[in-house]
Design a protein around this motif. Structure first.
Motif, PDB file in Angstrom:
ATOM      1  N   GLY A 255     158.929  81.447  30.094  1.00  0.00           N
ATOM      2  CA  GLY A 255     157.810  82.362  30.234  1.00  0.00           C
ATOM      3  C   GLY A 255     156.508  81.628  30.088  1.00  0.00           C
ATOM      4  N   SER A 256     155.453  82.312  30.357  1.00  0.00           N
ATOM      5  CA  SER A 256     154.082  81.837  30.187  1.00  0.00           C
ATOM      6  C   SER A 256     153.878  80.408  30.678  1.00  0.00           C
ATOM      7  N   PHE A 257     153.356  79.536  29.831  1.00  0.00           N
ATOM      8  CA  PHE A 257     152.884  78.261  30.360  1.00  0.00           C
ATOM      9  C   PHE A 257     154.015  77.361  30.817  1.00  0.00           C
ATOM     10  N   LYS A 258     155.157  77.458  30.166  1.00  0.00           N
ATOM     11  CA  LYS A 258     156.279  76.614  30.584  1.00  0.00           C
ATOM     12  C   LYS A 258     156.714  77.015  31.983  1.00  0.00           C
ATOM     13  N   PHE A 259     156.756  78.310  32.218  1.00  0.00           N
ATOM     14  CA  PHE A 259     157.083  78.759  33.563  1.00  0.00           C
ATOM     15  C   PHE A 259     156.011  78.285  34.543  1.00  0.00           C
ATOM     16  N   GLY A 260     154.756  78.358  34.074  1.00  0.00           N
ATOM     17  CA  GLY A 260     153.645  77.907  34.917  1.00  0.00           C
ATOM     18  C   GLY A 260     153.829  76.461  35.344  1.00  0.00           C
ATOM     19  N   LEU A 261     154.313  75.632  34.416  1.00  0.00           N
ATOM     20  CA  LEU A 261     154.519  74.222  34.747  1.00  0.00           C
ATOM     21  C   LEU A 261     155.569  74.071  35.844  1.00  0.00           C
ATOM     22  N   PHE A 262     156.672  74.807  35.705  1.00  0.00           N
ATOM     23  CA  PHE A 262     157.696  74.761  36.753  1.00  0.00           C
ATOM     24  C   PHE A 262     157.112  75.168  38.093  1.00  0.00           C
ATOM     25  N   PHE A 263     156.343  76.225  38.014  1.00  0.00           N
ATOM     26  CA  PHE A 263     155.778  76.826  39.216  1.00  0.00           C
ATOM     27  C   PHE A 263     154.866  75.832  39.919  1.00  0.00           C
ATOM     28  N   VAL A 264     153.935  75.271  39.144  1.00  0.00           N
ATOM     29  CA  VAL A 264     153.000  74.317  39.716  1.00  0.00           C
ATOM     30  C   VAL A 264     153.747  73.082  40.197  1.00  0.00           C
ATOM     31  N   GLY A 265     154.775  72.674  39.414  1.00  0.00           N
ATOM     32  CA  GLY A 265     155.554  71.507  39.804  1.00  0.00           C
ATOM     33  C   GLY A 265     156.201  71.708  41.163  1.00  0.00           C
ATOM     34  N   GLU A 266     156.705  72.916  41.386  1.00  0.00           N
ATOM     35  CA  GLU A 266     157.348  73.204  42.656  1.00  0.00           C
ATOM     36  C   GLU A 266     156.350  73.061  43.799  1.00  0.00           C
ATOM     37  N   TYR A 267     155.162  73.589  43.569  1.00  0.00           N
ATOM     38  CA  TYR A 267     154.175  73.538  44.649  1.00  0.00           C
ATOM     39  C   TYR A 267     153.604  72.146  44.818  1.00  0.00           C
ATOM     40  N   ALA A 268     153.485  71.416  43.706  1.00  0.00           N
ATOM     41  CA  ALA A 268     153.014  70.037  43.827  1.00  0.00           C
ATOM     42  C   ALA A 268     154.041  69.238  44.618  1.00  0.00           C
ATOM     43  N   ALA A 269     155.325  69.470  44.340  1.00  0.00           N
ATOM     44  CA  ALA A 269     156.368  68.761  45.085  1.00  0.00           C
ATOM     45  C   ALA A 269     156.268  69.086  46.560  1.00  0.00           C
ATOM     46  N   MET A 270     155.972  70.355  46.839  1.00  0.00           N
ATOM     47  CA  MET A 270     155.856  70.764  48.233  1.00  0.00           C
ATOM     48  C   MET A 270     154.678  70.059  48.894  1.00  0.00           C
ATOM     49  N   ALA A 271     153.550  70.017  48.179  1.00  0.00           N
ATOM     50  CA  ALA A 271     152.359  69.380  48.744  1.00  0.00           C
ATOM     51  C   ALA A 271     152.634  67.911  49.006  1.00  0.00           C
TER      52      ALA A 271
END
Ligand code: SF4
Ligand code: SF4
Lengths: 388, 182
Positions: A255-271
């Motif tokens: 939840g919260s920031f840890k989930f945020g890290l996964f989320f951003v990580g996924e999009y950074a990987a995509m970029a």
């Protein structure tokens, strides 16, 4: 290396990370917007920033486009309560999001994102122009799977566990096809015509002045693109998440920031995946291919503009990358998820053989071409010294 | 007999998934540029049809008479028992004295109401209607128990076809005058 140089490097590194994070954050917005448009909706259009949104037309337009939404999302992730479920393995549970994010951010170190010209010789804008470029990227980016496996295992509950198991199987299968699909690219980039003889990504871009590799190597490009979708866990290969069957997969318990890290990580990987694709198959920051007969300036019209030219080349590169991010998003909201056995079939029975076949075919073609055409016409002086 | 469907093996093109993928991408791209169906709610409001079952309200007739006679039928019929009526009589000398009764208080607990419309159906006086109010906001339970005043405010006036009580009164007066049927 003196201290100034080191400080400059650090500054550049921070700058690059900031840019990547911004792109990741705005990819999230783009995802939401494109998803809404495809579904006939409007998407986030309310978040306003006091002051800025009061600008007559532009401010309203930015609000309508959801330009401040990523800020609000970020603040939300930061200030939400961060629950730590009782049944998790705490150390690995906290470590996993970081392990998932770091690899994608590290790969930018070797990714050339523009060029500068000194006396007509092209040098890459890159944090570290290491010889093993693509190997580094393939190796480090596949470490992301550890974050996912760790998350699934540490969460100590069955759905995340399924997600992470699937993820590791999928990543291994597709990594193979991905690694093999770039071999033709490097066979061509390191032919006698270019004479770099290493695996830098800069060499690949330089070798694409005449013809973008995506145009005459559609097969490896296709294999690479499909594997990229699988590696970044994007639909139609989002096995690890598959919210309809696994509740949310590996990040169910986060939840919260840890989930945020996964989320951003996924999009950074995509970029970064998109950026790598652009470098390998779409001529990096080159403007247009010259096809061998157009004048040389077509490849880089801004080569003579000094530092401004470099900025333009970087922007052009980012533009190409964003197009690919759009493709990722577009595909996600078009296709349903593959079944797991289909994913495996596709990987092992189609993509891997295709990649092998393309290695063989292009090896023959490139060998013939190099013996018949290039070797006779080598003009070593037309190429600058190997980049440092 | 069950019909046996023959399932043709996939063609090569179908096996690659590509034609379908491209077709899908084309459709979604068209959709992306197409018209949005979102109604941006607080600024745009939906059109409420006449027979919409919104919040139950009490209505006046065009002469300004409150139509409810506090017969309490709605109170009895209401499935979740959302209505509570305190019957009262109309004071003498009032212009509507002939109606005899009117509610002293009429409460509808909007938190209990299920918008079934039974009250409207059962009311012999056509005094209670579920109209077009669909947005209910309150910060406490008490606030969402609507009393008579609020219910009449929400209800407003509705046309009347019968003027039942006026007709009745006129008939009675006629009968008193001696030229009635009785
Ligand atoms: S609203 Fe109608 S049913 Fe209910 S008490 Fe009044 S007259 Fe009777
Ligand atoms: S609409 Fe149904 S629930 Fe609501 S007050 Fe009328 S009878 Fe009761």
């Amino acid at each position: 290396m003196d201290i100034v140089e080191i400080l400059l490097k650090i500054l550049f590194a921070i700058l690059v990370v900031v840019v990547i994070m911004t792109i990741a954050a705005y990819s999230v917005l783009a995802e939401r917007k494109v998803a809404s448009w495809i579904q006939g909706r409007v998407g986030p259009n309310r978040t306003a920033l006091p002051g800025l949104s009061a600008i007559p037309v532009l401010g309203r337009f930015l609000v309508r486009m959801g330009m401040w939404q990523p800020l609000a999302d970020g603040v939300k992730f930061l200030f939400k309560e961060d629950p730590l479920p009782g049944h998790v393995k705490k150390w690995y549970y906290c470590l996993a999001p970081v392990v998932a994010l770091v690899p994608s951010l590290s790969t930018v170190a070797v990714l050339p994102f523009g060029a500068y010209w000194v006396n007509g010789v092209e040098y890459p804008l890159v944090l570290a122009n290491v010889d093993i470029g693509i190997l580094f990227i393939l190796a480090i980016s596949s470490l992301t799977v550890y974050g996912i496996v760790m998350a699934g295992w540490a969460a100590n509950s069955k759905y995340p566990y399924f997600g992470s198991i699937r993820s590791s199987a999928q990543m291994i299968s597709y990594e193979l096809a991905m690694g093999m699909s770039v071999i033709p690219v490097f066979m061509w980039a390191n032919g006698p015509a270019t004479g770099f003889g290493d695996l830098t990504l800069f060499g690949v871009v330089a070798a694409q002045k005449d013809l973008w590799l995506g145009i005459w190597m559609p097969l490896p490009a296709f294999v690479f693109l499909v594997s990229l979708f699988a590696e970044t866990n994007r639909l139609p290969f989002d096995m690890p998440e598959s919210e309809t069957e696994l509740v949310g997969g590996f990040h169910t318990e986060y939840g919260s920031f840890k989930f945020g890290l996964f989320f951003v990580g996924e999009y950074a990987a995509m970029a970064i995946g998109s950026a790598v694709f652009v470098v390998l198959f779409l001529g990096g920051w080159n403007f247009l291919p010259t096809f061998g007969f157009l004048p040389d300036w077509v490849a880089n019209p801004w080569a003579t503009w000094g530092w401004f030219g470099s900025v333009v080349s970087v922007l052009f590169f980012i533009g190409k990358t964003l197009t690919f991010i759009f493709l990722f998003i577009w595909v996600r909201w078009t296709l349903p998820r593959f079944r797991y056995d289909q994913v495996m079939n596709l990987g092992w029975k189609y993509l891997v053989p295709l990649a092998v076949a393309s290695i063989i075919i292009y090896a023959i073609v490139i060998a013939l071409w190099d013996t018949a055409v290039t070797v006779d016409h080598i003009k070593p002086e037309t190429f600058g010294p190997a980049p440092q | 007999m069950a019909k046996v469907l023959e399932r043709k093996p996939l063609t090569f093109a179908e096996k690659t998934y590509l034609p379908q993928v491209l077709g899908g991408l084309k459709i979604t791209f068209k959709n992306m540029l197409g018209k949005k169906v979102t109604m941006e709610y607080p600024e745009e409001r939906p059109n409420i049809p006449d027979n919409y079952r919104g919040v139950p309200t009490l209505v006046h007739d065009p002469n300004g008479r409150e139509k409810c006679v506090s017969c309490q039928l709605c109170e009895f019929v209401c499935p979740p028992k959302a209505i509570r009526i305190t019957p009262g009589s109309i004071p003498e000398g009032d212009e509507h004295e002939h109606v005899e009764k009117a509610p002293q208080d009429f409460e509808i607990n909007m938190l209990r109401c299920i918008y079934c419309g039974m009250c409207q159906e059962v009311c012999p006086e056509e005094a209670i209607f579920l109209q077009d109010v669909y947005s209910l906001v309150g910060t406490s339970r008490e606030e969402l128990v609507f009393h008579k005043k609020k219910l009449y405010e929400l209800g407003g006036t509705r046309p009347d076809q019968h003027y039942k009580w006026d007709v009745k009164k006129a008939a009675e007066e006629e009968a008193l005058a001696g030229n009635g049927h009785h």
